[in-house]
Enzyme design. Structure first.
Site, mmCIF file in Angstrom:
data_model
loop_
_atom_site.group_PDB
_atom_site.id
_atom_site.type_symbol
_atom_site.label_atom_id
_atom_site.label_comp_id
_atom_site.label_asym_id
_atom_site.label_seq_id
_atom_site.Cartn_x
_atom_site.Cartn_y
_atom_site.Cartn_z
ATOM 1 N N SER A 58 -10.379 0.182 7.882
ATOM 2 C CA SER A 58 -8.968 0.062 6.740
ATOM 3 C C SER A 58 -8.029 -1.278 5.682
ATOM 4 O O SER A 58 -7.571 -1.178 4.631
ATOM 5 C CB SER A 58 -8.178 1.150 6.706
ATOM 6 N N LYS A 101 0.941 -0.996 0.471
ATOM 7 C CA LYS A 101 0.447 -0.012 -0.355
ATOM 8 C C LYS A 101 0.977 0.979 0.050
ATOM 9 O O LYS A 101 2.104 1.429 0.895
ATOM 10 C CB LYS A 101 -1.214 0.270 0.853
ATOM 11 N N SER A 112 -9.704 2.243 3.225
ATOM 12 C CA SER A 112 -8.586 2.686 2.058
ATOM 13 C C SER A 112 -7.575 2.248 2.009
ATOM 14 O O SER A 112 -6.537 2.455 1.209
ATOM 15 C CB SER A 112 -7.210 3.737 3.418
#
Length: 528
Positions: free
Chosen positions: A228, A124, A204
């Protein structure tokens, strides 16, 4: 022996048990499609990227019938072929094939470093990588890469993992605007749900979840403050673990709150999730040549509390009813529960996060080139129209700038009450019913992505574990009109290993993973 060593040993032991097949849940033999009707099996590779596990890949590598370079090349080709549909991968690492070649040399010489050696991993883009930009989705950080890898990335490299690239995310981990759109960032644009492309990927860690659903890497790293990791896992039909707070280092990860933030592993099955956590937490995992022999794990005698959350709708409730029936058939005792204190947690969490974000983002920005504090970041967004193309607001930034300091007695009392009530909500529920875990729906069916409206994401199931710092694990449970729904399993303090064991047994019983079909949209229809 320290408590942290005990926790690492427990995770590694569970990973070993899963690899040995004592508890591992095998994924169903259902091939995904790349949107053109072609299965995701890589030509000439001899494995199905959708269903193969890390132990199976390592067994092939140990025998010399598969190389990391061939596996990495297959994933890179798949990104080139499929990612244009979902927009989950921001960039690939130009050194990925060199990393794979180095792993192949270690395998040939009998020096493989563990189960992740040669395994392609996506990261990420709020996790520092020295070789690639780390932007948190914001143009404000799109210049020079960080000076050093995050500690979790260092551990992946030390374990021999191939850092394949970076995934898109909700900009600033969904902590900028009052009405954000999950999966959108100024750097990467909008990520789409692979199951139905006009639907949202949630949370997210949207790019990590969508990339795994589309089989663009073997595992991915997500981060969570509240929901998330687990919501993108549920909404994209994959597995996601939010570890206990402190099990995975937050060093070098763009923060919201040191009191709740954690990175964690996401994968298409529980065994890969457990093996990745063993590395992220500093454990040694298991022997890379161990071959998984899937067989059902036991749910007999397990006590699971079902927290229904009917506000997520009758279709989701029907998925939970079917889940409970399957678990009971497998020998588990399922009792209905409602963890207490949820209204008070909802009242307190957001104000506490505002204070913590101001403190923690200022500390992080001081380590990077670009805006040096939150006030400068707000000014950057005001003067860069590209930051306003989906939604213009930065209300959370502005509220955080004015929030009480974390040295304020009122803030300290608020965080103390949050910690107490969140832990009691889980501990008291589990003690009263003698539970091994609490099960709840991870997510509603994915909502339509809409920049003007923003998200429709009131999803309370992640909050108790997120605020308490306890582990939670999302496993595929079913779907509603093509849209995946996960079951979120929550356990007590530092019970990550026990939760992974239980999750493997639940995964094996539910067998709910299904391949995405990249539909442009969906209407009404049957649920399952």
């Amino acid at each position: 022996m320290s408590s942290r060593t005990v926790r690492r040993s427990g995770v590694a032991a569970v990973a070993a048990a899963l690899v040995a097949g004592a508890l591992w849940a095998g994924t169903p033999d259902v091939r995904a499609e790349d949107g053109t009707g072609a299965p995701a099996a890589a030509a000439g590779l001899g494995v199905d990227l959708d269903t193969v596990t890390i132990p199976q890949l390592q067994a092939r590598m140990a025998k010399g019938s598969l190389t990391s370079k061939a596996l990495t090349s297959a994933y890179l080709r798949r990104i080139d072929t499929v990612d244009s549909k979902i927009n989950a991968v921001l960039l690939t690492d130009p050194t990925a094939l060199r990393q794979a070649a180095a792993s192949d040399e270690r395998h040939r010489e009998g020096r493989a470093r563990g189960p992740l050696d040669g395994i392609p991993v996506l990261i990420k883009d709020n996790v520092n990588t020295r070789s690639m930009p780390t932007t948190a989705g914001s143009l404000a950080l799109a210049g020079s890469p960080p000076d050093a890898d995050a500690l979790l990335v260092k551990r992946l490299r030390q374990a021999g993992a191939v850092i394949l690239g970076k995934t898109n995310l909700s900009e600033w981990a969904n902590f900028r605007g009052a009405k954000p759109t999950s999966g959108w960032s100024a750097v990467g644009g909008q990520t789409h749900n692979p199951y139905v492309l006009d639907r949202n990927p949630c949370g997210s860690s949207a790019g990590s979840g969508a990339a795994l659903a589309a089989s663009l890497a073997q595992v991915a790293i997500g981060t969570e403050t509240d929901g998330s990791i687990v919501c993108p896992a549920g909404m994209n039909g994959v597995v996601g673990l939010k570890p206990s707070l402190g099990v995975v280092s937050q060093d070098g990860v763009v923060p919201i709150s040191a009191e709740q933030d954690t990175a964690g592993p996401m994968a298409r099955n529980v065994v890969d999730t457990a093996l990745t956590l063993a590395v992220l937490s500093g454990g040694e995992g298991t022997h890379p040549g161990a071959e998984a022999k899937p067989r059902p794990g036991s749910l007999r005698g397990k006590r699971i509390g079902l927290w229904r959350l009917p506000e997520l709708g009758p279709d989701v409730d029907a998925v939970m009813t079917r889940t409970a029936r399957k678990l009971r058939t497998a020998g588990a005792e399922v009792v209905e529960v409602t963890p207490p204190y949820q209204k008070r947690l909802a009242e307190l969490e957001f104000p506490a996060l505002l204070s913590e974000f101001h403190r923690d983002i200022d500390a992080y920005l001081a380590t990077r080139k670009g805006p040096r504090d939150l006030a400068a970041l707000i000014e950057f967004n005001r003067t860069h129209p590209e930051e306003q193309t989906c939604f213009a607001g930065q209300e959370l930034f502005e509220q955080a700038l004015e929030a009480p300091s974390t040295t304020d007695p009122a803030y300290k009392a608020m965080r103390a009450e949050l910690k107490d009530l969140s832990r009691r909500s889980i501990d008291e529920t589990m003690a009263a019913h003698r539970l091994d875990a609490i099960a709840a729906p991870t997510n509603p069916p994915a909502w339509t992505t809409d920049c003007k409206r923003g998200d429709n994401d009131v999803i309370p199931s992640s909050t108790p574990a997120a605020v308490a710092g306890y582990p939670s694990l999302s496993v595929p449970a079913g779907s509603v009109r093509e849209l995946p729904v996960g079951v979120l399993l929550t356990a007590g303090h530092h019970q990550d290993a026990e939760l992974l064991s239980l999750g493997a047994a639940v995964e094996q019983r539910l067998q709910a993973w299904r391949a995405p079909r990249y539909l442009p949209t969906t209407g009404t229809g049957s649920t399952r």
